[in-house]
Write a protein that holds these residues in place. Structure first.
Motif: not given
Length: 123
Positions: A40-41, A43-44, A47-48, A60-61
């Motif tokens: 998850g880290y 992936q995010e 994306r960032l 923000s998610g």
């Protein structure tokens, strides 16, 4: 990588010749948020990074759950927190000379009462 190496070192000890009940099927644990936290880290953060390169803003998610009310405290609270009669918490035992000047990379050191050492590099 450091986490993997640490996990592998502990696994080697536990599944080695004197490992007792442990064997090569021994697996590591996960984080508070589950075994796929790293994925998850990754992936995010990808994306960032992509949004920064393209100068795009992203919404923000979802926020992680607030687990403060579910945590237990095993240490006793502070019973007494006062300095000796002749001292204050902000007393300085070793200060920086007045009118000192520093340049980038200089080490600055000051020692405060009840704090062993406070230092920093000028940047």
């Amino acid at each position: 990588m450091a986490g993997r190496r640490l996990r592998d070192a502990v696994k080697a000890v536990l599944s080695g010749e004197n490992g007792g009940e442990f064997n090569s099927n021994l697996h590591g644990a996960s984080t508070l948020f589950g075994p796929y936290t790293l994925d998850g880290y990754i992936q995010e953060f990808k994306r960032l990074a992509s949004s920064m390169l393209n100068e795009q803003s992203i919404p923000s998610g979802p926020q992680p759950p607030d687990l403060l009310d579910k945590q237990i405290e095993l240490l006793p609270g502070v019973v007494l927190d006062t300095p000796p009669l002749d001292k204050n918490f902000d007393d300085i035992s070793s200060d920086i000379p007045k009118n000192s000047s520093f340049k980038r990379g200089d080490m600055v050191v000051a020692t405060f009462f009840l704090v062993s050492l406070c230092q920093g590099t000028i940047s």
